[in-house]
Design an enzyme around this catalytic site. Structure first.
Site, PDB file in Angstrom:
ATOM      1  N   GLU A  98       3.071  13.418  -0.235  1.00  0.00           N
ATOM      2  CA  GLU A  98       3.509  12.088  -0.694  1.00  0.00           C
ATOM      3  C   GLU A  98       3.625  12.042  -2.214  1.00  0.00           C
ATOM      4  O   GLU A  98       2.660  12.356  -2.920  1.00  0.00           O
ATOM      5  CB  GLU A  98       2.487  11.040  -0.218  1.00  0.00           C
ATOM      6  CG  GLU A  98       2.884   9.628  -0.564  1.00  0.00           C
ATOM      7  CD  GLU A  98       1.909   8.580   0.024  1.00  0.00           C
ATOM      8  OE1 GLU A  98       1.291   8.842   1.075  1.00  0.00           O
ATOM      9  OE2 GLU A  98       1.786   7.520  -0.595  1.00  0.00           O
TER      10      GLU A  98
ATOM     11  N   LYS B  21      -6.495   3.449   3.356  1.00  0.00           N
ATOM     12  CA  LYS B  21      -5.498   4.528   3.433  1.00  0.00           C
ATOM     13  C   LYS B  21      -5.249   5.092   2.032  1.00  0.00           C
ATOM     14  O   LYS B  21      -5.128   6.300   1.831  1.00  0.00           O
ATOM     15  CB  LYS B  21      -4.203   4.008   4.058  1.00  0.00           C
ATOM     16  CG  LYS B  21      -3.197   5.083   4.419  1.00  0.00           C
ATOM     17  CD  LYS B  21      -2.282   5.503   3.311  1.00  0.00           C
ATOM     18  CE  LYS B  21      -1.269   6.548   3.769  1.00  0.00           C
ATOM     19  NZ  LYS B  21      -0.396   7.006   2.693  1.00  0.00           N
TER      20      LYS B  21
HETATM   21  C1  MEV Z   1       0.328   4.375  -0.031  1.00  0.00           C
HETATM   22  O1  MEV Z   1       0.246   5.707   0.418  1.00  0.00           O
HETATM   23  C2  MEV Z   1      -1.065   3.826  -0.330  1.00  0.00           C
HETATM   24  C3  MEV Z   1      -1.111   2.339  -0.717  1.00  0.00           C
HETATM   25  O2  MEV Z   1      -0.469   1.566   0.289  1.00  0.00           O
HETATM   26  C4  MEV Z   1      -2.571   1.970  -0.819  1.00  0.00           C
HETATM   27  C5  MEV Z   1      -2.823   0.488  -1.010  1.00  0.00           C
HETATM   28  O3  MEV Z   1      -1.973  -0.348  -0.619  1.00  0.00           O
HETATM   29  O4  MEV Z   1      -3.896   0.167  -1.550  1.00  0.00           O
HETATM   30  C6  MEV Z   1      -0.388   2.095  -2.000  1.00  0.00           C
END
Ligand code: MEV
Length: 424
Positions: free
Chosen positions: A83, A261
């Site tokens: 990612e 996540k």
């Molecule tokens: C994306 O991989 C992770 C986020 O969605 C985490 C969050 O929203 O805190 C940006």
């Protein structure tokens, strides 16, 4: 103070070779190891011994997060992830944490839980009495299975048992607590659980069924803490936005899942880089997040009177630096060398630090400019490459698309053909 610094401004602007040179100097990588990073280190014969039915080797980029100052020591952190933005975000947020004095960490002992399920026990509470009475004998039986671990100062430490009521009737669940030292520990714990189970059955008059490690490794906890100055993140207003983002996650499991996540983006990337079982880590993390009966964020953010943010993270982290893929995959060994960690506890503490600042970076982006802005640059570069741009053309095409706010392959192709005909 540490002698080497991981604070490397503009690391992202260097070429792959220049970055590798810096990391090699920092971590003492030899030319073979450098070659392995550039060409891929896992050979087919080794891969074929790691899992079944192998037909090839799947590759994922390995990036280095810079700027980490953890417990007064500088770390370059290898992260394996597909990612975009995660490595950059970790590096930025590590810099902010550094400006506030760095990240402090703590870890418990490396104790894992083996569960043994007993069914068909009459008078289960009396049976538990008998189990606890014979605790020392049972611990000895477990430890006879792993003299190496015992020699290293680890081994089975304690036993507890409880009755649970289930749809299939009452069961006795025995927990075997094992100090697994620098291993992830699943093999040692499962072997010990299997050794102890028949004895438990004969003590209680029941039948044993499952004998397996629990991934809710709440005797193997890690904590990280950092202080963030408002000036590092764009002012008090942004700090308040981060605090409110955290409040949102605390109040709403839909948000808490995404919040966590983001934390796991960092933790899993280090787990993968070091050959650790990220599914076990994920399972433990989310089970722990729900330990109060409601799914909650793994981090806490607090605002001080002068607008500083104090962030803390607490979670189980079952990771090893010996055994399993940490040894068989040469790239995992290399990642551990780059990190320079000397124990499973140190690796877990670094991972906790990464998770904490990864969360900070995400909350800051969300509370300030929004998450897409950060993704745009790499995304635009990818689109430029898809349109056929090479070398310097990639940056020129990407930058123009970002300026125009039109990131599409057809537009990239137009810009590229204008560039090549000297019109852009
Ligand atoms: C994306 O991989 C992770 C986020 O969605 C985490 C969050 O929203 O805190 C940006």
């Amino acid at each position: 103070m540490s002698e080497k610094t991981s604070r490397i401004p503009k690391f992202y602007q260097l070429s792959v070779e220049e970055r590798l040179r810096i990391v090699s100097e920092f971590s003492g990588l030899n030319s073979n190891e450098q070659e392995m990073l550039l060409r891929g280190g896992l050979d087919l014969a080794t891969a074929n011994r790691m899992i079944e039915n192998v037909i090839g080797i799947f590759q994922i980029p390995l990036g280095i997060a810079v700027n980490f100052l953890i417990d007064g020591k500088d770390y370059l952190v290898p992260m394996v992830i597909e990612e975009p933005s995660v490595v950059a975000a970790a590096s930025n947020a590590a810099r902010w944490a550094r400006e506030g004095g760095g990240i402090e960490t703590w870890s418990s002992e490396q104790v894992m839980i083996g569960q043994i399920q007993l069914v068909g026990v009459n008078n289960p509470y009396a049976a538990i009495f008998e189990i606890i009475k014979r605790k020392e004998e049972l611990i000895k039986i477990a430890n006879e299975k792993d003299p190496v671990l015992v020699n290293l100062g680890g081994g089975a430490r304690d036993i507890e048992a409880r009755v649970i009521q289930t749809i299939a009737g009452p069961m006795i669940i025995t927990h075997l607590y094992v100090d697994v030292r620098d291993a992830m520990g699943a093999n040692a714990v499962n072997t010990m659980a299997e050794a102890v189970a028949p004895h438990l059955a004969s003590i209680t008059g029941g039948r044993f069924r499952l004998r397996i490690i629990s991934n809710l490794a709440d005797r193997r906890l890690v904590r990280a803490k950092t202080r963030i100055l408002p000036s590092s993140i764009g002012g008090k207003e942004v700090a308040e936005g981060i605090y409110e983002a955290y409040a949102f996650a605390l109040a709403d499991p839909y948000r808490a899942a995404t919040h966590n996540k983001g934390i796991m983006n960092g933790i899993d990337a280090v787990a993968l880089a070091t050959g650790n079982d990220w599914r076990a880590i994920e399972a433990g993390a989310h089970a722990y997040a729900a330990r109060n009966g409601r799914y909650e964020p793994l981090t806490r953010w607090e605002l001080t009177e002068n607008g500083e943010l104090i962030g803390t993270l607490e979670m189980p982290l079952a990771v090893g630096i010996v055994g399993g893929a940490t040894r068989t995959n040469p790239l995992a060994r290399l990642s551990l060398k780059i990190l320079g960690v000397k124990s499973a506890s140190e690796l877990a503490r670094v991972m906790a630090a990464v998770g904490l600042v990864q969360n900070l970076a995400a909350l800051r982006a969300l509370a300030a400019e929004g998450i897409q802005a950060g993704h745009m640059s790499l995304h635009a570069k990818n689109i430029a490459v898809m349109a056929g741009a090479v070398g310097e053309e990639i940056d020129i095409v990407a930058e123009q698309m970002i300026r125009e706010r039109m990131i599409r392959v057809d537009r990239a192709q137009q810009i590229l053909s204008q560039l090549r005909s000297g019109k852009a």
